[in-house]
Design a protein around this motif. Structure first.
Motif, short mmCIF file in Angstrom:
data_model
loop_
_atom_site.label_atom_id
_atom_site.label_comp_id
_atom_site.label_asym_id
_atom_site.label_seq_id
_atom_site.Cartn_x
_atom_site.Cartn_y
_atom_site.Cartn_z
N ARG A 25 17.82 -8.36 3.74
CA ARG A 25 17.76 -8.56 2.93
C ARG A 25 17.67 -7.67 0.99
N MET A 26 16.54 -6.77 2.01
CA MET A 26 16.19 -5.52 1.82
C MET A 26 17.89 -4.68 1.17
N LEU A 27 18.35 -4.88 2.14
CA LEU A 27 19.63 -4.08 1.96
C LEU A 27 20.57 -4.68 1.05
N ARG A 28 20.94 -6.11 1.33
CA ARG A 28 21.58 -6.61 0.15
C ARG A 28 20.73 -6.42 -1.31
N GLN A 29 19.66 -6.58 -1.15
CA GLN A 29 19.08 -6.64 -2.39
C GLN A 29 18.53 -4.86 -2.86
N GLU A 30 19.09 -3.96 -1.71
CA GLU A 30 18.95 -2.80 -2.62
C GLU A 30 16.67 -2.39 -2.83
N ILE A 31 16.31 -3.19 -2.23
CA ILE A 31 15.11 -3.01 -2.35
C ILE A 31 14.43 -2.12 -1.76
N PHE A 32 13.20 -0.93 -1.35
CA PHE A 32 12.73 -0.36 -0.36
C PHE A 32 13.49 0.13 0.54
N ILE A 33 14.88 1.14 -0.09
CA ILE A 33 16.06 0.89 1.07
C ILE A 33 15.82 2.25 2.01
N GLU A 34 15.30 2.96 1.72
CA GLU A 34 15.05 4.03 2.47
C GLU A 34 13.98 3.48 3.90
N GLU B 298 3.14 -7.64 1.54
CA GLU B 298 2.33 -7.93 2.30
C GLU B 298 2.46 -7.72 4.01
N LYS B 299 3.65 -7.07 4.52
CA LYS B 299 3.97 -6.92 6.55
C LYS B 299 3.42 -5.32 5.63
N THR B 300 3.32 -4.43 7.09
CA THR B 300 3.68 -3.14 7.57
C THR B 300 4.79 -3.59 8.21
N VAL B 301 5.15 -2.01 8.37
CA VAL B 301 6.57 -1.31 8.57
C VAL B 301 7.22 -1.69 10.03
N THR B 302 5.85 -2.60 10.74
CA THR B 302 6.63 -2.71 12.01
C THR B 302 6.82 -4.20 12.33
N ASP C 197 0.80 -1.03 -0.19
CA ASP C 197 0.02 0.00 0.14
C ASP C 197 0.60 1.14 -0.17
N ILE C 198 1.69 1.16 0.98
CA ILE C 198 2.63 2.83 0.82
C ILE C 198 3.73 2.53 -0.21
N TYR D 232 11.05 -18.50 -7.00
CA TYR D 232 12.38 -18.76 -6.42
C TYR D 232 11.94 -18.00 -5.01
N ALA D 233 13.00 -18.92 -3.67
CA ALA D 233 12.86 -18.70 -2.50
C ALA D 233 13.31 -16.81 -2.65
N LEU D 234 13.70 -15.83 -3.23
CA LEU D 234 13.99 -14.96 -3.38
C LEU D 234 12.47 -14.00 -3.42
N ASP D 235 11.80 -14.75 -4.39
CA ASP D 235 10.64 -14.02 -4.65
C ASP D 235 9.53 -14.18 -3.59
N ILE D 236 9.54 -15.53 -3.17
CA ILE D 236 8.67 -15.95 -1.81
C ILE D 236 8.39 -14.89 -0.51
N TRP D 237 9.84 -14.80 -1.23
CA TRP D 237 10.22 -13.86 0.50
C TRP D 237 9.68 -12.41 0.03
N TYR D 238 10.08 -11.78 -1.43
CA TYR D 238 9.63 -10.53 -1.75
C TYR D 238 7.84 -10.09 -1.80
N ASN D 239 7.27 -11.29 -1.86
CA ASN D 239 5.62 -11.42 -2.27
C ASN D 239 5.16 -11.52 -0.98
N THR D 240 6.07 -12.41 0.74
CA THR D 240 5.97 -11.78 1.63
C THR D 240 5.99 -10.45 2.32
N LEU D 241 7.12 -9.66 2.13
CA LEU D 241 7.63 -8.76 2.72
C LEU D 241 6.44 -7.96 2.24
#
Length: 134
Positions: free
Chosen positions: A43-52, A30-34, A6-7, A19-28
């Motif tokens: 993983r976000m830092l390693r993959q450079e996604i949603f970096i802020e 769906e999570k709230t920030v908290t 949503d954000i 792939y495990a990375l796709d599964i993790w991303y799809n789960t991620l």
């Protein structure tokens, strides 16, 4: 509370992740920030996604535990220090304050060995130098 999907206004149909990375991303997304945990942040830092978002959450975790990591002690600080300094610019002051605070609270007894302590202090120093270089 809004989910990451949503954000960031991510529209995603039914994807069959192989792939495990796709599964993790799809789960991620769906999570709230908290709900984002240390494993997600690393993983976000390693993959450079949603970096802020990853940087903001990393700072929160490091304030609570400077040695936190997903796999080993100090991993989160190491990953955060590897982020391009341009992406850290907005957080430079907060990161420097945090690093100085960690440095003053750091105790050799928090580490398994003197070598681990020296390595962590070296990481802190290099990260501070990196932030000062720009």
């Amino acid at each position: 509370m809004k989910t990451i999907k949503d954000i960031y206004n991510i529209s995603q149909g039914e994807l069959k992740a192989k792939y495990a990375l796709d599964i993790w991303y799809n789960t991620l997304i769906e999570k709230t920030v908290t709900e984002i945990d240390i494993t997600d942040i690393c993983r976000m830092l390693r993959q450079e996604i949603f970096i802020e978002l990853a940087i903001e959450r990393a700072l929160e975790y490091l304030k609570q535990n400077p040695l936190i990591g997903d796999v080993y002690d100090g991993q989160l600080l190491e990953l955060l220090s590897s982020v391009d300094v341009i992406k850290l610019k907005k957080y430079k002051k907060s990161i420097k304050e945090l690093l100085f605070d960690i440095k003053t609270r750091l105790d050799i007894n928090d580490f398994f060995s003197q070598e681990d302590y020296i390595e962590y202090v070296d990481l802190l120093e290099k990260f501070l130098d990196k932030l000062d270089s720009r």
